[in-house]
Design a protein around this motif. Structure first.
Motif, PDB file in Angstrom:
ATOM      1  N   GLY A  45       7.819  26.779  52.430  1.00  0.00           N
ATOM      2  CA  GLY A  45       8.482  25.604  51.882  1.00  0.00           C
ATOM      3  C   GLY A  45       9.971  25.598  52.151  1.00  0.00           C
ATOM      4  O   GLY A  45      10.539  24.581  52.569  1.00  0.00           O
ATOM      5  N   PHE A  46      10.647  26.734  51.922  1.00  0.00           N
ATOM      6  CA  PHE A  46      12.083  26.794  52.176  1.00  0.00           C
ATOM      7  C   PHE A  46      12.396  26.678  53.669  1.00  0.00           C
ATOM      8  O   PHE A  46      13.378  26.040  54.064  1.00  0.00           O
ATOM      9  N   SER A  47      11.569  27.288  54.511  1.00  0.00           N
ATOM     10  CA  SER A  47      11.783  27.195  55.958  1.00  0.00           C
ATOM     11  C   SER A  47      11.644  25.750  56.428  1.00  0.00           C
ATOM     12  O   SER A  47      12.478  25.234  57.183  1.00  0.00           O
ATOM     13  N   LEU A  48      10.578  25.084  55.993  1.00  0.00           N
ATOM     14  CA  LEU A  48      10.356  23.681  56.357  1.00  0.00           C
ATOM     15  C   LEU A  48      11.526  22.817  55.893  1.00  0.00           C
ATOM     16  O   LEU A  48      12.047  21.975  56.641  1.00  0.00           O
ATOM     17  N   TYR A  49      11.953  23.029  54.674  1.00  0.00           N
ATOM     18  CA  TYR A  49      13.041  22.245  54.093  1.00  0.00           C
ATOM     19  C   TYR A  49      14.329  22.424  54.899  1.00  0.00           C
ATOM     20  O   TYR A  49      15.020  21.442  55.222  1.00  0.00           O
ATOM     21  N   LYS A  50      14.662  23.663  55.247  1.00  0.00           N
ATOM     22  CA  LYS A  50      15.908  23.925  55.982  1.00  0.00           C
ATOM     23  C   LYS A  50      15.875  23.307  57.373  1.00  0.00           C
ATOM     24  O   LYS A  50      16.881  22.760  57.845  1.00  0.00           O
ATOM     25  N   HIS A  51      14.728  23.390  58.051  1.00  0.00           N
ATOM     26  CA  HIS A  51      14.614  22.781  59.373  1.00  0.00           C
ATOM     27  C   HIS A  51      14.760  21.259  59.284  1.00  0.00           C
ATOM     28  O   HIS A  51      15.430  20.639  60.126  1.00  0.00           O
ATOM     29  N   LEU A  52      14.154  20.662  58.276  1.00  0.00           N
ATOM     30  CA  LEU A  52      14.229  19.206  58.121  1.00  0.00           C
ATOM     31  C   LEU A  52      15.650  18.771  57.794  1.00  0.00           C
ATOM     32  O   LEU A  52      16.157  17.778  58.342  1.00  0.00           O
ATOM     33  N   VAL A  53      16.327  19.508  56.920  1.00  0.00           N
ATOM     34  CA  VAL A  53      17.706  19.177  56.571  1.00  0.00           C
ATOM     35  C   VAL A  53      18.606  19.289  57.794  1.00  0.00           C
ATOM     36  O   VAL A  53      19.494  18.446  58.015  1.00  0.00           O
ATOM     37  N   ALA A  54      18.392  20.313  58.623  1.00  0.00           N
ATOM     38  CA  ALA A  54      19.225  20.499  59.814  1.00  0.00           C
ATOM     39  C   ALA A  54      19.074  19.336  60.791  1.00  0.00           C
ATOM     40  O   ALA A  54      20.033  18.962  61.478  1.00  0.00           O
ATOM     41  N   LEU A  55      17.862  18.763  60.852  1.00  0.00           N
ATOM     42  CA  LEU A  55      17.615  17.646  61.762  1.00  0.00           C
ATOM     43  C   LEU A  55      18.147  16.325  61.222  1.00  0.00           C
ATOM     44  O   LEU A  55      18.433  15.401  61.999  1.00  0.00           O
ATOM     45  N   THR A  56      18.251  16.220  59.910  1.00  0.00           N
ATOM     46  CA  THR A  56      18.729  14.971  59.284  1.00  0.00           C
ATOM     47  C   THR A  56      19.813  15.302  58.248  1.00  0.00           C
ATOM     48  O   THR A  56      19.609  15.124  57.048  1.00  0.00           O
ATOM     49  N   PRO A  57      20.971  15.783  58.698  1.00  0.00           N
ATOM     50  CA  PRO A  57      21.977  16.309  57.760  1.00  0.00           C
ATOM     51  C   PRO A  57      22.564  15.284  56.815  1.00  0.00           C
ATOM     52  O   PRO A  57      23.051  15.649  55.743  1.00  0.00           O
ATOM     53  N   ASP A  58      22.539  14.003  57.169  1.00  0.00           N
ATOM     54  CA  ASP A  58      23.178  12.996  56.341  1.00  0.00           C
ATOM     55  C   ASP A  58      22.197  12.190  55.498  1.00  0.00           C
ATOM     56  O   ASP A  58      22.585  11.222  54.843  1.00  0.00           O
ATOM     57  N   ARG A  59      20.923  12.574  55.505  1.00  0.00           N
ATOM     58  CA  ARG A  59      19.907  11.806  54.787  1.00  0.00           C
ATOM     59  C   ARG A  59      19.515  12.473  53.475  1.00  0.00           C
ATOM     60  O   ARG A  59      19.625  13.693  53.315  1.00  0.00           O
ATOM     61  N   ASN A  60      19.039  11.660  52.543  1.00  0.00           N
ATOM     62  CA  ASN A  60      18.352  12.204  51.385  1.00  0.00           C
ATOM     63  C   ASN A  60      17.061  12.851  51.856  1.00  0.00           C
ATOM     64  O   ASN A  60      16.391  12.342  52.766  1.00  0.00           O
ATOM     65  N   ILE A  61      16.692  13.958  51.245  1.00  0.00           N
ATOM     66  CA  ILE A  61      15.457  14.669  51.601  1.00  0.00           C
ATOM     67  C   ILE A  61      14.666  14.912  50.328  1.00  0.00           C
ATOM     68  O   ILE A  61      15.217  15.324  49.309  1.00  0.00           O
ATOM     69  N   PHE A  62      13.364  14.665  50.391  1.00  0.00           N
ATOM     70  CA  PHE A  62      12.501  15.015  49.265  1.00  0.00           C
ATOM     71  C   PHE A  62      11.093  15.252  49.781  1.00  0.00           C
ATOM     72  O   PHE A  62      10.454  14.331  50.291  1.00  0.00           O
ATOM     73  N   PRO A 378      32.675  24.836  22.692  1.00  0.00           N
ATOM     74  CA  PRO A 378      32.900  23.516  23.293  1.00  0.00           C
ATOM     75  C   PRO A 378      31.905  23.301  24.421  1.00  0.00           C
ATOM     76  O   PRO A 378      31.578  24.230  25.166  1.00  0.00           O
ATOM     77  N   PRO A 379      31.374  22.094  24.558  1.00  0.00           N
ATOM     78  CA  PRO A 379      30.375  21.857  25.587  1.00  0.00           C
ATOM     79  C   PRO A 379      30.970  21.882  26.995  1.00  0.00           C
ATOM     80  O   PRO A 379      32.095  21.437  27.220  1.00  0.00           O
ATOM     81  N   THR A 380      30.215  22.433  27.917  1.00  0.00           N
ATOM     82  CA  THR A 380      30.572  22.378  29.330  1.00  0.00           C
ATOM     83  C   THR A 380      30.119  21.036  29.890  1.00  0.00           C
ATOM     84  O   THR A 380      28.987  20.608  29.647  1.00  0.00           O
ATOM     85  N   ILE A 381      30.981  20.368  30.605  1.00  0.00           N
ATOM     86  CA  ILE A 381      30.627  19.083  31.200  1.00  0.00           C
ATOM     87  C   ILE A 381      30.108  19.324  32.615  1.00  0.00           C
ATOM     88  O   ILE A 381      30.820  19.863  33.467  1.00  0.00           O
ATOM     89  N   ILE A 382      28.850  18.954  32.848  1.00  0.00           N
ATOM     90  CA  ILE A 382      28.228  19.141  34.163  1.00  0.00           C
ATOM     91  C   ILE A 382      27.701  17.795  34.613  1.00  0.00           C
ATOM     92  O   ILE A 382      26.678  17.312  34.104  1.00  0.00           O
ATOM     93  N   LYS A 383      28.380  17.175  35.557  1.00  0.00           N
ATOM     94  CA  LYS A 383      27.996  15.857  36.052  1.00  0.00           C
ATOM     95  C   LYS A 383      27.503  15.967  37.490  1.00  0.00           C
ATOM     96  O   LYS A 383      28.232  16.434  38.361  1.00  0.00           O
ATOM     97  N   PHE A 384      26.285  15.513  37.703  1.00  0.00           N
ATOM     98  CA  PHE A 384      25.734  15.480  39.057  1.00  0.00           C
ATOM     99  C   PHE A 384      26.098  14.132  39.680  1.00  0.00           C
ATOM    100  O   PHE A 384      25.246  13.299  39.960  1.00  0.00           O
ATOM    101  N   ASN A 385      27.403  13.966  39.874  1.00  0.00           N
ATOM    102  CA  ASN A 385      27.941  12.707  40.373  1.00  0.00           C
ATOM    103  C   ASN A 385      28.469  12.849  41.803  1.00  0.00           C
ATOM    104  O   ASN A 385      29.341  12.099  42.227  1.00  0.00           O
ATOM    105  N   GLN A 386      27.932  13.811  42.528  1.00  0.00           N
ATOM    106  CA  GLN A 386      28.218  14.017  43.939  1.00  0.00           C
ATOM    107  C   GLN A 386      26.964  14.649  44.550  1.00  0.00           C
ATOM    108  O   GLN A 386      26.038  14.998  43.814  1.00  0.00           O
ATOM    109  N   PRO A 387      26.867  14.763  45.886  1.00  0.00           N
ATOM    110  CA  PRO A 387      25.633  15.277  46.501  1.00  0.00           C
ATOM    111  C   PRO A 387      25.142  16.565  45.855  1.00  0.00           C
ATOM    112  O   PRO A 387      25.915  17.498  45.617  1.00  0.00           O
ATOM    113  N   PHE A 388      23.824  16.601  45.549  1.00  0.00           N
ATOM    114  CA  PHE A 388      23.245  17.749  44.862  1.00  0.00           C
ATOM    115  C   PHE A 388      21.831  18.019  45.374  1.00  0.00           C
ATOM    116  O   PHE A 388      21.269  17.243  46.147  1.00  0.00           O
ATOM    117  N   LEU A 389      21.272  19.131  44.927  1.00  0.00           N
ATOM    118  CA  LEU A 389      19.945  19.572  45.332  1.00  0.00           C
ATOM    119  C   LEU A 389      19.018  19.606  44.125  1.00  0.00           C
ATOM    120  O   LEU A 389      19.465  19.777  42.988  1.00  0.00           O
TER     121      LEU A 389
END
Length: 410
Positions: A45-62, A378-389
């Motif tokens: 799964g990780f190998s497939l994912y990395k190869h796909l990401v490398a071929l489409t670096p600017d796309r969303n992947i799922f 105090p709460p830690t603020i964690i915002k997924f407001n930029q590219p994430f996995l």
């Protein structure tokens, strides 16, 4: 019977409705069987994912690695020679350690049993459907083995009339998945002799759902210079989190009812490739051991994620190249003229909302337990407001259900 000389098409189509988890007490022999299979499955799964990401670096992947591995394993029943070897090695198996290939299929059979037969309140469907050219004389041995281990459905299709065949196949998938997926079967350069459709459907909910009243429009920074407005779900309370000292990222773990769990990983700006390159079994295990519970205010986009992938280049990059050449040997399917794979296409759909993961945007509101805040912190603020996995895992079967990268939520 006409000779078979057409390119063949494998359509791997998966749709995510949610996250599925297992009852804690299914038959332990099934679980033990799958644990022999799990390391290879996770590495694939990780190998497939990395190869796909490398071929489409600017796309969303799922993608759903476990769904793809089950489908490719099923295909090995009809493969011979180097085609079979490439498939098994690509799936992560050391052929010198495989006493018999039947053991591999038995383990996949047991995995399917765990996924489909567990006593759980969640709903899950998984299936493989073979669309066969009505002229194709399939070997009895292949039909028996594939039914025994993978229980596919089989439908006869007149591939000479591609418009009719495409419409028939598309309508069938729409009925099975309750989701219209456009352009499922693009027109072939030459008619296909068989098509394999793999689908997985799951429904589930967050262990602690988000409060819809806390969802609001906020900026998602696609780049440091550009942003888009998206609805952001928010939750304040005790959260499993980690500010990684090894990799340039921060992450949180959110659990689903039963055994499903999701990692949301936020790389530092410009460090996405570094984090992706480090994804592995060891990294996931280290993260699991290093997470600590702390008070946090977590914000995650409420967005649909979907994609259609032609995996040909990805699989070729992983060494599974015979499928798409004249060297392909699928004589275990027909024993006749050579069959050649035309495409491997993978389809996923995800809607992420306050209740969990679902196929409908208007999910019924879930009963929401109140998170217990940690006092004097105090709460830690964690915002997924930029590219994430995103990584979604089933802790009981050690399966990688889904891996994703969100570059732009729109």
């Amino acid at each position: 019977m006409l000779p078979v000389s057409y390119a063949s098409l494998l359509w791997l189509s998966t749709c995510l409705w949610g996250i599925w988890a297992l009852d804690p007490d299914p038959d332990m022999s099934l679980r033990n069987h799958h644990r022999h299979l799990a390391p290879a499955n996770v590495d694939f799964g990780f190998s497939l994912y990395k190869h796909l990401v490398a071929l489409t670096p600017d796309r969303n992947i799922f993608i759903s690695p476990v769904s793809i591995s089950i489908s490719l394993a099923m295909l090995t029943l009809g493969a011979r020679g180097s085609t079979r070897t490439q498939l098994l090695q690509g799936l992560g198996f050391n052929l010198t350690e495989i006493a018999e290939e039947a053991a591999v299929h038995r383990n996949f059979q047991h995995l399917r049993g765990l996924l489909l037969e567990a006593d759980t309140s969640l709903e899950m469907t998984m299936g493989n459907t073979l669309f066969l050219d009505h002229r194709l004389d399939v070997l009895t041995s292949f039909s028996a083995d594939i039914r025994h281990y993978y229980a596919p459905e089989a439908l006869a299709i007149h591939f000479q009339d591609w418009v009719r065949a495409s419409s028939h196949s598309s309508e069938y998938i729409k009925n099975k998945m309750q989701e219209k997926i456009p352009d499922q079967f693009p027109e072939l350069e030459t008619p296909g002799t068989f098509t394999l459709v793999n689908n997985i459907s799951l429904k589930g909910t967050w262990a602690i759902p988000f409060d819809p009243e806390s969802t609001s429009e906020e900026d998602f920074h696609v780049t440091e210079a550009s942003s888009v407005k998206v609805p952001m779900m928010s939750q304040l309370g005790a959260v499993k989190q980690l500010n990684d000292s090894v990799l340039p990222c921060r992450l949180v773990q959110l659990d689903y009812t039963n055994n499903g769990t999701a990692f949301f990983i936020l790389p530092h700006w410009g460090q996405m490739d570094t984090v992706i390159a480090a994804l592995s079994r060891d990294t996931i295990q280290r993260w699991s051991k290093s997470l600590s519970v702390g008070q946090a205010h977590v914000s995650i986009p409420k967005i649909p994620i979907s994609g259609t992938y032609d995996l040909r280049s990805t699989l070729e990059g992983m060494g599974i190249s015979d499928l798409f050449t004249e060297r392909a040997d699928f004589s275990g399917i027909t024993g006749e003229a050579p069959l050649k794979m035309w495409k491997v296409v993978h389809k996923t759909v995800l809607y992420m909302d306050e209740a969990g993961l679902t196929t409908t945007r208007a999910a019924a509101p879930a009963e929401r337990p109140t998170p217990v805040p940690l006092s004097n912190q105090p709460p830690t603020i964690i915002k997924f407001n930029q590219p994430f996995l995103i990584g979604v895992f089933d802790s009981f079967t050690w399966s990688t259900l889904f891996l994703g990268k969100v570059t732009s939520p729109t």
